[in-house]
Design an enzyme around this catalytic site. Structure first.
Site, short mmCIF file in Angstrom:
data_model
loop_
_atom_site.label_atom_id
_atom_site.label_comp_id
_atom_site.label_asym_id
_atom_site.label_seq_id
_atom_site.Cartn_x
_atom_site.Cartn_y
_atom_site.Cartn_z
N GLN A 167 -10.08 -4.00 -3.61
CA GLN A 167 -11.38 -3.50 -3.15
C GLN A 167 -12.47 -3.81 -4.18
O GLN A 167 -13.54 -4.33 -3.84
CB GLN A 167 -11.31 -1.98 -2.93
N CYS A 204 -16.28 1.53 0.31
CA CYS A 204 -15.11 0.71 0.64
C CYS A 204 -14.74 0.80 2.12
O CYS A 204 -14.09 -0.10 2.65
CB CYS A 204 -13.93 1.10 -0.24
N ASP A 262 -17.21 7.16 -1.87
CA ASP A 262 -16.00 7.03 -1.03
C ASP A 262 -15.77 8.40 -0.39
O ASP A 262 -16.42 9.39 -0.75
CB ASP A 262 -14.83 6.61 -1.94
N HIS A 282 -7.23 0.69 -6.53
CA HIS A 282 -7.46 -0.18 -5.36
C HIS A 282 -8.11 -1.47 -5.87
O HIS A 282 -9.29 -1.75 -5.59
CB HIS A 282 -8.36 0.55 -4.37
N ARG A 290 -13.53 -8.81 1.43
CA ARG A 290 -12.12 -8.52 1.14
C ARG A 290 -11.28 -9.76 1.45
O ARG A 290 -10.41 -10.15 0.66
CB ARG A 290 -11.63 -7.33 1.99
N ARG A 307 0.90 -1.18 0.00
CA ARG A 307 0.00 0.00 0.00
C ARG A 307 0.93 1.21 0.00
O ARG A 307 1.70 1.41 0.94
CB ARG A 307 -0.90 0.00 1.22
N1 NVA Z 1 -9.94 6.52 -1.55
C1 NVA Z 1 -9.58 6.13 -0.19
C2 NVA Z 1 -9.78 4.67 0.00
C3 NVA Z 1 -9.46 4.17 1.37
C4 NVA Z 1 -9.65 2.70 1.51
C5 NVA Z 1 -8.13 6.52 0.07
O1 NVA Z 1 -7.30 6.33 -0.82
O2 NVA Z 1 -7.85 7.03 1.15
N1 CP Z 2 -11.22 -0.31 2.27
C1 CP Z 2 -9.97 -0.35 2.73
O1 CP Z 2 -9.01 -0.57 1.99
O2 CP Z 2 -9.85 -0.16 4.08
P1 CP Z 2 -8.52 0.07 4.89
O3 CP Z 2 -7.98 1.41 4.52
O4 CP Z 2 -8.95 0.00 6.34
O5 CP Z 2 -7.53 -1.01 4.56
#
Ligand code: NVA
Ligand code: CP
Length: 310
Positions: A138, A264, A224, A135, A292, A108
């Site tokens: 997801q 998500c 989101d 992502h 997930r 990540r």
């Molecule tokens: N769009 C959000 C998703 C978090 C799971 C982010 O990147 O923070």
């Molecule tokens: N949806 C998702 O990826 O959640 P986290 O940021 O908690 O991993």
């Protein structure tokens, strides 16, 4: 020993074909059933997943870590702060080293380019656990959840309300690959950038200025946060710009009767979605989060062992 041949990565949604997703979803059903029956299934005994987090996470960390354990393997959590990555060790060097000590890597991070550089120097499969651009894990879980509740997603309409972020981009890629439609409504200045979304064409999505028009007759409404991780400096401005892009009960009423709501997570009730919707009858967000783990277990099985049909 990790494989020496070129590994198969999952860096963006279109890295798998439609047939491969069909296989992963079929396996997800089987693996999830086994889990629910407390039936031991350990195809990844002695296999190790390394997870590198440069951003916060609840679901992604837990689902990969628990998933690996349930498959008989183990997972190791690393973050930038406590590793040499935070002190400038090149990503390419880290990939060479880490991929000699484990069987798969989940990352990540910020720019997609970082994970692609890592993958080019990795001897084992690399999985995108979220980048600024995508992502894929997801959306794999979201589509599986849709299938569980409503059957095939082909030909259906998904309404995306809000920011054209990593999750939105991945929905758009998935629509092209799996042949469904996405109606996108973003505030002016936050529109989809097709190249950044990695799209070949524009046949599977349509932009709507008014979010109510995007939601009309949709089979699934999804959104989101207004401010994704890494964009916190823009938060105040975004709260102003996104004010009218909230999924509420009126919006769900113009969608198809029985339309699903997904997010998500983590969510901000009162911003991108009202409590009434996320905690209401259309919402499948808890199934979505749970899936997930089940879909990623099937993905890990596929990337590490290939097609298994038992
Ligand atoms: N769009 C959000 C998703 C978090 C799971 C982010 O990147 O923070
Ligand atoms: N949806 C998702 O990826 O959640 P986290 O940021 O908690 O991993």
């Amino acid at each position: 020993m990790p494989p020496m041949s070129t590994p198969k990565h999952f860096l963006q949604f279109k890295d798998l074909t439609r047939e491969e997703f069909d296989h992963v979803f079929t396996r997800t059903r089987i693996i999830k059933d086994r889990y629910q029956r407390y039936e031991r299934y350990w195809p990844l005994t002695d296999r190790t997943l390394v997870m590198i987090f440069e951003k916060a996470s609840t679901r992604t960390r837990l689902s990969f870590e628990a998933g690996m354990q349930q498959l008989g393997g183990s997972a190791i959590y690393l973050n930038t702060r406590d590793t040499q990555l935070g002190r400038g060790e090149p990503v390419e060097d880290a990939a060479q080293v880490m991929s000699r000590m484990c069987d798969a890597v989940m990352i990540r991070t910020f720019e997609q380019e970082i994970i692609e550089r890592f993958a080019r120097h990795s001897r084992v499969p690399v999985i995108n656990g979220l980048t600024n651009e995508y992502h894929p894990c997801q959306i794999m879980a979201d589509i599986y959840t849709f299938i569980e509740h409503r059957g095939d997603i082909r030909g259906k309409t998904v309404a995306w309300i809000g920011d054209s972020n990593n999750v939105c981009n991945t929905w758009l890629q998935a629509a092209e690959l799996l042949d469904f439609n996405v109606h996108v409504s973003t505030p002016p200045g936050y529109e989809v950038e097709p190249e950044r979304a990695g799209l070949y064409g524009t046949d599977h999505y349509e932009h709507f200025g008014d979010p109510m028009d995007a939601a009309r007759n949709a089979d699934l409404v999804t959104t989101d946060v207004w401010t994704s991780m890494g964009f916190e400096a823009e938060n105040e401005e975004r709260c102003r710009d996104f004010h009218d892009w909230q999924v509420d009960a009126d919006m769900m009423r113009v969608a198809k009767p029985g339309a699903l709501f997904m997010h998500c997570l983590p969510a901000h009730r009162g911003e991108e979605v009202t409590a009434e919707v996320i905690d209401g009858p259309h919402s499948v967000v808890w199934d979505e989060a749970g899936n997930r783990m089940h879909t990623q277990k099937a993905l890990l099985e596929y990337l590490l062992l290939g097609r298994i049909d038992s």
